[in-house]
Design a protein around this motif. Structure first.
Motif, mmCIF file in Angstrom:
data_model
loop_
_atom_site.group_PDB
_atom_site.id
_atom_site.type_symbol
_atom_site.label_atom_id
_atom_site.label_comp_id
_atom_site.label_asym_id
_atom_site.label_seq_id
_atom_site.Cartn_x
_atom_site.Cartn_y
_atom_site.Cartn_z
ATOM 1 N N ARG A 150 5.443 -2.503 -8.483
ATOM 2 C CA ARG A 150 5.523 -3.164 -7.285
ATOM 3 C C ARG A 150 5.949 -4.466 -7.014
ATOM 4 O O ARG A 150 6.578 -4.950 -6.303
ATOM 5 C CB ARG A 150 3.925 -3.046 -6.536
ATOM 6 N N GLU A 161 0.633 -1.068 0.052
ATOM 7 C CA GLU A 161 0.073 -0.061 0.100
ATOM 8 C C GLU A 161 1.110 1.463 -0.130
ATOM 9 O O GLU A 161 0.702 2.243 -0.533
ATOM 10 C CB GLU A 161 -0.899 0.107 1.074
ATOM 11 N N ALA A 162 1.907 1.358 0.802
ATOM 12 C CA ALA A 162 2.882 2.416 0.917
ATOM 13 C C ALA A 162 3.493 2.726 -0.667
ATOM 14 O O ALA A 162 3.396 3.636 -1.263
ATOM 15 C CB ALA A 162 3.993 2.146 1.918
ATOM 16 N N ALA A 163 3.854 1.419 -1.280
ATOM 17 C CA ALA A 163 4.375 1.643 -2.583
ATOM 18 C C ALA A 163 3.538 2.328 -3.511
ATOM 19 O O ALA A 163 3.608 3.311 -4.511
ATOM 20 C CB ALA A 163 4.679 0.435 -3.142
ATOM 21 N N ILE A 189 0.658 4.236 -2.829
ATOM 22 C CA ILE A 189 0.615 5.538 -2.402
ATOM 23 C C ILE A 189 1.524 6.453 -3.184
ATOM 24 O O ILE A 189 1.408 7.600 -3.520
ATOM 25 C CB ILE A 189 0.658 5.912 -0.786
ATOM 26 N N ASP A 190 2.980 6.014 -3.102
ATOM 27 C CA ASP A 190 3.916 6.627 -3.649
ATOM 28 C C ASP A 190 3.874 6.546 -5.385
ATOM 29 O O ASP A 190 4.675 7.014 -5.935
ATOM 30 C CB ASP A 190 5.164 5.971 -3.275
ATOM 31 N N GLY A 191 2.823 5.909 -5.783
ATOM 32 C CA GLY A 191 2.530 6.027 -6.979
ATOM 33 C C GLY A 191 3.204 4.930 -7.948
ATOM 34 O O GLY A 191 3.220 4.747 -9.265
ATOM 35 N N ALA A 192 3.477 3.590 -7.430
ATOM 36 C CA ALA A 192 3.912 2.549 -8.087
ATOM 37 C C ALA A 192 2.998 1.771 -8.643
ATOM 38 O O ALA A 192 2.003 1.665 -8.047
ATOM 39 C CB ALA A 192 5.146 1.944 -7.293
#
Lengths: 285, 293
Positions: B201, B189-191, B193-196
């Motif tokens: 991912r 999820e963090a990735a 949100i960072d747009g990956a």
């Protein structure tokens, strides 16, 4: 899924369905082949929909196999499935029985040669049948065990994997249980029977599922030691049905036998999926 | 790791170990020892006398073009099986991992080939690629490609590789899916949100975290291709045509059991043993295991 992308979800399902179909396709073709008469089957191209000869093909496969006409003895898949069943149950039961008591001895006793015993069991991991074909065959022949259920089962029941798995299970049993049992005056066998066995019930069941499949699917060993048609297992019989030289192989009967050979282990995996997955993961630890 | 509470009994532990150890001694260690012994002996044609020949059997083996062929065939075969089975399984597992709720359904639909015996898997594919009545052979022919694995060695190799990999996909799929489901969602999820995107991912987070699973499966697949595929070869090609699929385990069976070349077959057994020992060491040394011994 992390983000909402409907088209990606659809694409994913499409890929998975195609994957499932590709994996299942060989079975479907085999099933189709087992429901036609040989005459329809050898027409080119082979039919793609099931035919009308299913019942008679399977009845012939179960009761008589290829029959006398083919020159092989008339041993049907019924008898061969029985042989496979005896072998699979014998191997699964035998491996579990001798491994669980061996693990009990290694975990709950201190005695001389304990590590020697442990390493001897470990070594079996490195000696699959394939690397010692001839000498093992000779041992079994000298013991007069060719063409017997004992010969099919006993040489395969030593198991390092099962012993290690039970060792793991026993190591996780709290020491307090053994202490309490001792205080209550229970001897080692009583403790084993009343405490350890009930505690390892699911592990035993999971292992049984894996070992049943392993035993049913044995190929090289039964191929070596069975010559009597009455003792042949179903998995090795299919190949014999197709090795007919220049004659036309009776594909429809061979394929009905193939379906029968797959049925028991596949049913076990499908209906005992949770135990099966547990067994797979545990034996690999 | 040792138990604090143990029982004391002078005979019981030996009795409990006896069945396992007797089977091990009689059917594993003794025959393996015989194979070792046989591998340094040369027997006369009547099997009456044998003499000690040092490593002559091995020298002969490594000077034998057929054996060297068999070695490289085995390498090609096992690498292809492992590569095909791993990549297809990983691809399917990635897809299944994406559809969280439906993953269990696809799992059920994909794992059952594990239960099919290797030899039976071979027969299934043999039917489809049979040059006269096989449905895929027919399809290939109508596309203008002439399929006959009974005379073409490369085609025979493709057939056994596909059959062997087909059976192994389910196993790999199961472990890949479990490995992926163990990766914390928060990382993914963090990735996101960072747009990956999904592909990014996968390559930067999921795939690296799956390395232990992949390595474990690689070893298991190689072991499978080396030793458990005897049934496929025996049922589908019998090592042919002209030795094109004559993998080591099939050759050791064929030379020893059919050809009755005792010394040569024993020397091959010893080499196979060395390979298994190597693979087992890799498996126990480099793969994180929960067994302590």
């Amino acid at each position: 899924m992390v983000e909402n992308r409907p088209w990606l979800t659809v694409a994913t399902h499409v890929v998975l369905v195609i994957g499932v179909l590709i994996v299942a396709f060989p079975i479907y073709v085999t099933f189709v082949a087992s429901t036609h008469s040989l005459f329809d089957l050898v027409r080119i191209p082979m039919p793609v929909l099931p035919g009308s000869h299913m019942v008679e093909n399977y009845l012939q496969a179960i009761s008589a196999g290829l029959g006398e006409a083919s020159g092989t003895a008339a041993v049907g898949a019924g008898r061969m499935m029985f042989n496979s069943l005896v072998m699979a149950l014998g191997i699964a039961g035998g491996k579990i029985a001798i491994s669980i008591i061996a693990a009990f001895a290694i975990v709950y006793f201190r005695f001389r040669f304990r590590m020697v015993a442990f390493w001897m069991i470990f070594i079996t991991l490195m000696l699959p049948v394939e690397v010692r074909i001839l000498p093992t065959y000779k041992v079994v022949a000298d013991l007069g065990m060719l063409d017997t259920y004992g010969g099919l089962i006993i040489p395969l029941i030593a198991s390092a994997t099962a012993t290690f798995m039970f060792r793991q299970v026993f190591m996780a049993v709290p020491d307090e249980l053994a202490e309490a049992a001792r205080i209550d005056g229970a001897g080692p066998l009583r403790f084993f029977w009343d405490v350890l066995l009930p505690l390892s019930r699911t592990n035993i069941a999971a292992l049984f599922v894996i070992l049943f499949i392993y035993g049913w699917n044995q190929y090289l060993w039964p191929l070596l030691i069975t010559t009597d048609p009455e003792m042949v297992t179903i998995v090795i019989s299919i190949n014999r049905m197709l090795s007919v030289g220049d004659d036309q192989a009776e594909w429809q009967i061979a394929m009905a036998t193939t379906m029968l050979a797959m049925l028991p282990p596949v049913l076990v995996v499908v209906f005992m999926q949770r135990l099966f997955v547990k067994g797979l993961v545990e034996t690999e630890k | 790791m040792e138990k604090r509470v143990v029982f004391r009994n002078p005979v019981l532990p030996y009795l409990l170990l006896a069945p396992q150890l007797i089977v091990t001694l009689v059917f594993f260690i003794w025959p393996a020892f015989q194979a070792l012994k046989q591998s340094v002996l040369l027997e006369d044609p009547f099997g009456l006398r044998s003499r000690f020949v040092w490593l002559e059997n091995f020298e002969y083996l490594f000077a034998n073009a057929q054996y060297l062929d068999s070695l490289s065939i085995t390498a090609v075969f096992s690498v292809s099986v492992a590569a095909l089975a791993l990549s297809v399984a990983l691809y399917l597992a990635v897809q299944a991992d994406r559809v969280v709720k439906a993953a269990a359904v696809y799992k059920t639909l994909l794992i059952w080939p594990y239960a099919v015996a290797p030899a039976v898997a071979g027969i299934l594919w043999l039917l489809m690629f049979n040059p006269t009545l096989g449905i895929l052979a027919y399809a290939l022919r109508s596309l203008g490609y002439d399929w006959n694995h009974q005379v073409n060695g490369d085609q025979a190799m493709v057939l056994v590789v596909v059959a062997a990999a087909w059976k192994q996909i389910s196993y790999n799929f199961l472990f890949f899916l479990a490995g992926m489901q163990a990766i914390p969602r928060s990382l993914i999820e963090a990735a996101a949100i960072d747009g990956a995107g999904p592909a990014r991912r996968f390559w930067t987070i999921v795939f690296p975290l799956l390395t232990p699973t992949t390595f474990f499966l690689l070893v298991i697949n190689i072991v499978y291709a080396f030793f458990d595929t005897f049934g496929i070869i025996h049922a589908v090609t019998q090592g042919g045509p002209a030795g094109a699929t004559n993998i080591l385990v099939y050759k050791v069976f064929n030379d020893g059991f059919i050809g009755l070349d005792l010394g040569g077959s024993a020397a091959q057994s010893v080499i196979l043993m060395a390979i298994v020992i190597g693979l087992t060491v890799i498996q126990f040394r480099f793969i994180e295991r929960k067994v302590h011994y």
